[in-house]
Design a protein around this motif. Structure first.
Motif, PDB file in Angstrom:
ATOM      1  N   TYR A  45      67.475 112.220  24.585  1.00 47.66           N
ATOM      2  CA  TYR A  45      67.975 113.052  25.545  1.00 47.66           C
ATOM      3  C   TYR A  45      68.117 112.247  26.934  1.00 47.66           C
ATOM      4  O   TYR A  45      67.286 111.543  27.438  1.00 47.66           O
ATOM      5  CB  TYR A  45      67.370 114.213  25.508  1.00 47.66           C
ATOM      6  CG  TYR A  45      67.597 115.100  24.522  1.00 47.66           C
ATOM      7  CD1 TYR A  45      68.786 116.136  24.435  1.00 47.66           C
ATOM      8  CD2 TYR A  45      66.990 114.806  23.114  1.00 47.66           C
ATOM      9  CE1 TYR A  45      68.855 116.806  23.333  1.00 47.66           C
ATOM     10  CE2 TYR A  45      67.313 115.618  22.077  1.00 47.66           C
ATOM     11  CZ  TYR A  45      68.276 116.589  22.051  1.00 47.66           C
ATOM     12  OH  TYR A  45      68.681 117.497  20.858  1.00 47.66           O
ATOM     13  N   THR A  46      69.012 112.751  27.873  1.00 48.76           N
ATOM     14  CA  THR A  46      68.830 112.634  29.502  1.00 48.76           C
ATOM     15  C   THR A  46      68.280 114.059  30.032  1.00 48.76           C
ATOM     16  O   THR A  46      68.485 114.938  29.338  1.00 48.76           O
ATOM     17  CB  THR A  46      70.202 112.322  29.997  1.00 48.76           C
ATOM     18  OG1 THR A  46      71.098 113.093  29.895  1.00 48.76           O
ATOM     19  CG2 THR A  46      70.996 111.122  28.888  1.00 48.76           C
ATOM     20  N   ASP A  47      68.077 113.890  31.280  1.00 51.06           N
ATOM     21  CA  ASP A  47      67.665 114.997  31.927  1.00 51.06           C
ATOM     22  C   ASP A  47      68.773 115.605  32.835  1.00 51.06           C
ATOM     23  O   ASP A  47      68.360 116.700  33.620  1.00 51.06           O
ATOM     24  CB  ASP A  47      66.614 114.741  32.859  1.00 51.06           C
ATOM     25  CG  ASP A  47      66.743 113.854  33.905  1.00 51.06           C
ATOM     26  OD1 ASP A  47      68.104 113.184  33.976  1.00 51.06           O
ATOM     27  OD2 ASP A  47      66.065 113.516  34.978  1.00 51.06           O
ATOM     28  N   GLU A  48      69.977 115.556  32.183  1.00 47.87           N
ATOM     29  CA  GLU A  48      71.154 116.240  32.968  1.00 47.87           C
ATOM     30  C   GLU A  48      71.070 117.723  32.434  1.00 47.87           C
ATOM     31  O   GLU A  48      70.922 117.979  31.294  1.00 47.87           O
ATOM     32  CB  GLU A  48      72.473 115.634  32.552  1.00 47.87           C
ATOM     33  CG  GLU A  48      72.514 114.095  32.945  1.00 47.87           C
ATOM     34  CD  GLU A  48      73.810 113.530  32.325  1.00 47.87           C
ATOM     35  OE1 GLU A  48      74.796 113.374  33.108  1.00 47.87           O
ATOM     36  OE2 GLU A  48      73.893 113.368  31.110  1.00 47.87           O
ATOM     37  N   GLY A  49      71.316 118.693  33.409  1.00 46.30           N
ATOM     38  CA  GLY A  49      71.088 120.198  33.277  1.00 46.30           C
ATOM     39  C   GLY A  49      69.873 120.478  32.283  1.00 46.30           C
ATOM     40  O   GLY A  49      68.922 120.143  33.009  1.00 46.30           O
ATOM     41  N   LYS A  50      69.912 121.074  31.369  1.00 48.39           N
ATOM     42  CA  LYS A  50      68.641 121.653  30.581  1.00 48.39           C
ATOM     43  C   LYS A  50      68.338 120.655  29.518  1.00 48.39           C
ATOM     44  O   LYS A  50      67.589 120.702  28.449  1.00 48.39           O
ATOM     45  CB  LYS A  50      68.852 122.861  29.926  1.00 48.39           C
ATOM     46  CG  LYS A  50      69.023 123.906  31.141  1.00 48.39           C
ATOM     47  CD  LYS A  50      69.120 125.335  30.746  1.00 48.39           C
ATOM     48  CE  LYS A  50      69.025 126.421  31.577  1.00 48.39           C
ATOM     49  NZ  LYS A  50      69.271 127.609  30.978  1.00 48.39           N
ATOM     50  N   GLY A  51      68.876 119.145  29.612  1.00 50.21           N
ATOM     51  CA  GLY A  51      68.595 118.312  28.512  1.00 50.21           C
ATOM     52  C   GLY A  51      69.912 118.166  27.804  1.00 50.21           C
ATOM     53  O   GLY A  51      70.485 118.928  27.202  1.00 50.21           O
ATOM     54  N   LYS A  52      70.663 116.761  27.871  1.00 49.39           N
ATOM     55  CA  LYS A  52      71.749 116.558  27.141  1.00 49.39           C
ATOM     56  C   LYS A  52      71.223 115.416  26.422  1.00 49.39           C
ATOM     57  O   LYS A  52      70.743 114.264  26.718  1.00 49.39           O
ATOM     58  CB  LYS A  52      72.927 116.083  28.434  1.00 49.39           C
ATOM     59  CG  LYS A  52      74.296 115.711  27.695  1.00 49.39           C
ATOM     60  CD  LYS A  52      75.154 115.520  28.873  1.00 49.39           C
ATOM     61  CE  LYS A  52      76.602 114.829  28.291  1.00 49.39           C
ATOM     62  NZ  LYS A  52      77.439 114.437  29.237  1.00 49.39           N
ATOM     63  N   GLU A  53      72.257 115.531  25.020  1.00 51.74           N
ATOM     64  CA  GLU A  53      72.059 114.463  24.090  1.00 51.74           C
ATOM     65  C   GLU A  53      72.520 113.122  24.543  1.00 51.74           C
ATOM     66  O   GLU A  53      73.878 113.238  25.094  1.00 51.74           O
ATOM     67  CB  GLU A  53      72.482 114.842  22.839  1.00 51.74           C
ATOM     68  CG  GLU A  53      72.189 113.706  21.557  1.00 51.74           C
ATOM     69  CD  GLU A  53      72.666 114.185  20.216  1.00 51.74           C
ATOM     70  OE1 GLU A  53      73.865 113.636  19.732  1.00 51.74           O
ATOM     71  OE2 GLU A  53      72.169 115.264  19.788  1.00 51.74           O
ATOM     72  N   LEU A  54      71.891 111.944  24.756  1.00 52.60           N
ATOM     73  CA  LEU A  54      72.479 110.773  25.037  1.00 52.60           C
ATOM     74  C   LEU A  54      73.505 110.169  23.865  1.00 52.60           C
ATOM     75  O   LEU A  54      74.564 109.633  24.175  1.00 52.60           O
ATOM     76  CB  LEU A  54      71.371 109.813  25.432  1.00 52.60           C
ATOM     77  CG  LEU A  54      71.772 108.248  25.991  1.00 52.60           C
ATOM     78  CD1 LEU A  54      72.560 108.284  27.224  1.00 52.60           C
ATOM     79  CD2 LEU A  54      70.647 107.277  25.847  1.00 52.60           C
ATOM     80  N   CYS A  55      72.810 110.227  22.899  1.00 48.50           N
ATOM     81  CA  CYS A  55      73.465 109.365  21.550  1.00 48.50           C
ATOM     82  C   CYS A  55      73.121 109.990  20.255  1.00 48.50           C
ATOM     83  O   CYS A  55      72.148 110.674  20.460  1.00 48.50           O
ATOM     84  CB  CYS A  55      73.469 108.115  21.605  1.00 48.50           C
ATOM     85  SG  CYS A  55      71.826 107.218  21.675  1.00 48.50           S
ATOM     86  N   ASP A  56      73.499 109.423  18.920  1.00 46.89           N
ATOM     87  CA  ASP A  56      72.963 109.856  17.866  1.00 46.89           C
ATOM     88  C   ASP A  56      71.664 109.192  17.486  1.00 46.89           C
ATOM     89  O   ASP A  56      70.978 109.877  16.802  1.00 46.89           O
ATOM     90  CB  ASP A  56      73.856 110.016  16.883  1.00 46.89           C
ATOM     91  CG  ASP A  56      75.064 111.015  17.257  1.00 46.89           C
ATOM     92  OD1 ASP A  56      74.925 112.123  17.558  1.00 46.89           O
ATOM     93  OD2 ASP A  56      76.310 110.634  17.245  1.00 46.89           O
ATOM     94  N   PHE A  57      71.721 107.892  17.786  1.00 43.46           N
ATOM     95  CA  PHE A  57      70.640 107.121  17.558  1.00 43.46           C
ATOM     96  C   PHE A  57      70.536 105.917  18.514  1.00 43.46           C
ATOM     97  O   PHE A  57      71.605 105.181  18.792  1.00 43.46           O
ATOM     98  CB  PHE A  57      70.681 106.678  16.084  1.00 43.46           C
ATOM     99  CG  PHE A  57      69.608 106.066  15.357  1.00 43.46           C
ATOM    100  CD1 PHE A  57      68.784 106.883  14.897  1.00 43.46           C
ATOM    101  CD2 PHE A  57      69.248 104.800  15.311  1.00 43.46           C
ATOM    102  CE1 PHE A  57      67.528 106.346  14.393  1.00 43.46           C
ATOM    103  CE2 PHE A  57      67.914 104.145  14.792  1.00 43.46           C
ATOM    104  CZ  PHE A  57      67.191 104.908  14.318  1.00 43.46           C
ATOM    105  N   MET A  58      69.303 105.518  18.853  1.00 42.77           N
ATOM    106  CA  MET A  58      69.098 104.429  19.609  1.00 42.77           C
ATOM    107  C   MET A  58      67.878 103.582  19.286  1.00 42.77           C
ATOM    108  O   MET A  58      66.839 103.813  18.627  1.00 42.77           O
ATOM    109  CB  MET A  58      68.865 104.982  21.032  1.00 42.77           C
ATOM    110  CG  MET A  58      68.599 103.687  22.121  1.00 42.77           C
ATOM    111  SD  MET A  58      68.743 104.226  23.932  1.00 42.77           S
ATOM    112  CE  MET A  58      67.397 105.223  23.989  1.00 42.77           C
TER     113      MET A  58
END
Length: 466
Positions: A45-58
């Motif tokens: 996740y990124t800390d954009e807003g209340k938490g936004k998924e960055l991608c499905d797998f990293m």
């Protein structure tokens, strides 16, 4: 876990409960098996807003970052296959590519704002590599087209998506079931489907092997107009073109022609059914013991029971120390792992002979890494020896053998040491050590080191100091 207690970092990494779809869970299972748990993260996740998924797998491994997007979209039904293809392409491929481009952009701008939990309280346990050294690979996993593709191509087609680099921007509605030029918004995006994801992660199931393939593929397709009857056929061409001296694989040179070069269907099936392929699978079977050793140590790290010695003075519970030594072990490709695992197995199975010698060791320098040595040690525990006393003696022996190798083999800049009990021992533990050397020994330093190793009974008079 107690009520209201925050989950540990390893519980967050290992949990699949938060993975939204069966497709993403399947991707995570395959990818963690290939890239191992320490470096694999589902749904960061990124800390954009209340938490936004960055991608499905990293995957974050050394200087390489692999970003996966997974989309499973039902193939639309329409009387015009071009309309169906274009709709599916937009919802599966284009949407995945856009997510990947956005994730890569965020990573470049805000690399410290990535977390493994949706509350954005637990940062990545492995720091991202610096921008100057970072290599980012974008992989879109797109599912749902197989049945329609198989029907469209006919004649027993494998159902995988064709690659045609003359088509621009990944896809075109006039070319159903074809992926175009790999550059999308000036970035290379690898497109895999439900067949080719399985094939690639089964055959290139180490970070080193997988990244080598992606890197060479990026160069190959960026400089060549080419049509390929599926990613699996491109992989077959790659695996059928080994580089001498166990230096890996490369893509074949294409013949000069006015016509568009075409890697036809069938190469993967021929390779997969060949005797050479079956012998290769038999040959590398023991290499997975090296994977299991890394994963076993990772499980100890999860429980807080791991100890790793680094330069003799590091905190045993320091996360960076754990990551460095295990990453060095995991940097090896499948063939190198086989070589190391074979030597390790020989030591583990050695029978003790009561001749005063209770230490068995082997030293390896794999062809692909001439500046790294592996020291593998099995120390026999005496019947009247307390286990803690034995463990301390084993660590001392491993450290001394590693120091001796620096004097015996020229050009070594780093050493990975692994020590264990015999396989028949009722107790099984391992010790791990990593040494790196910044400068050459002076003659005075060599003399002091030799004197110490002789006093410990490690240095043999038949050995030569380089």
């Amino acid at each position: 876990m107690k009520e209201n207690q925050e989950p540990s970092i390893w519980e967050e990494i290992s949990s699949t409960a938060a993975i939204a779809t069966d497709s993403e869970r399947y991707l995570a299972k395959l990818a963690k098996r290939a890239f191992l748990n320490f470096w694999s993260y589902s749904n960061p996740y990124t800390d954009e807003g209340k938490g936004k998924e960055l991608c499905d797998f990293m995957v974050v491994f050394g200087n390489d970052v692999l970003i996966f997007s997974d989309k499973h979209c039902e193939f639309p039904k329409h009387k015009d296959i071009k309309v169906s293809w274009h709709r599916w392409y937009r919802s599966a491929i284009k949407k995945s590519a856009d997510q990947l481009i956005g994730a890569a952009s965020f990573l470049e701008r805000f690399s410290t704002r990535i977390y493994i939990d949706s509350n954005c309280k637990i940062p990545l346990p492995v720091p991202l590599p610096p921008p100057s050294a970072r290599r980012v690979h974008l992989i879109a996993v797109t599912r749902g087209s197989a049945k329609a593709a198989k029907k469209f191509w006919g004649n027993g087609s494998s159902s995988s998506l064709f690659i045609n680099t003359t088509i621009k921007e990944l896809g075109n509605k006039d070319h159903p079931f074809m992926i175009g030029g790999p550059l999308y918004k000036k970035r290379f995006v690898h497109i895999l489907d439900e067949l080719t994801l399985d094939v690639l992660l089964a055959e290139l199931d180490t970070v080193s092997d997988f990244v080598n393939y992606l890197t060479k593929k990026e160069e190959y397709l960026s400089n060549t107009d080419l049509m390929v009857a599926g990613e699996e056929e491109l992989l077959a061409a790659y695996l059928s073109n080994p580089i001498p001296e166990y230096a890996g694989f490369s893509f074949p040179q294409l013949p000069r022609s006015k016509d568009l070069p075409f890697i036809n269907e069938g190469g993967w099936n021929r390779l997969h059914r060949s005797r050479a392929y079956l012998l290769w699978k038999e040959k590398i079977a023991l290499s997975y013991e090296w994977d299991r050793l890394i994963e076993h140590q990772t499980s100890h790290i999860q429980r807080g029971t791991a100890g790793i010695l680094h330069k003799h003075d590091a905190d045993f519970k320091d996360m960076h120390v754990h990551e460095v030594v295990l990453r060095k072990m995991a940097e090896e490709g499948r063939l190198a792992r086989q070589s190391i695992a074979e030597s390790y197995e020989v030591l583990l199975l050695k029978e003790f002979v009561n001749n005063g010698e209770n230490r068995f060791f082997r030293v390896l320098v794999v062809p692909s890494r001439s500046k790294r040595a592996y020291v593998l040690l099995v120390l026999i525990r005496m019947p009247d020896q307390e286990y803690d006393e034995y463990r301390e003696a084993r660590i001392e022996s491993l450290t001394a053998y590693c120091r001796a190798i620096r004097l015996r083999i020229a050009g070594i800049e780093e050493i990975v040491g692994v020590a264990s009990d015999q396989k028949s021992s009722p107790i099984s533990t391992q010790d791990f050590l990593y040494m790196e050397f910044g400068k050459e020994f002076s003659q005075e330093e060599k003399d002091k080191e030799l004197a110490l190793l002789r006093s410990l009974g490690i240095w043999k008079e038949t050995w030569v100091c380089v």
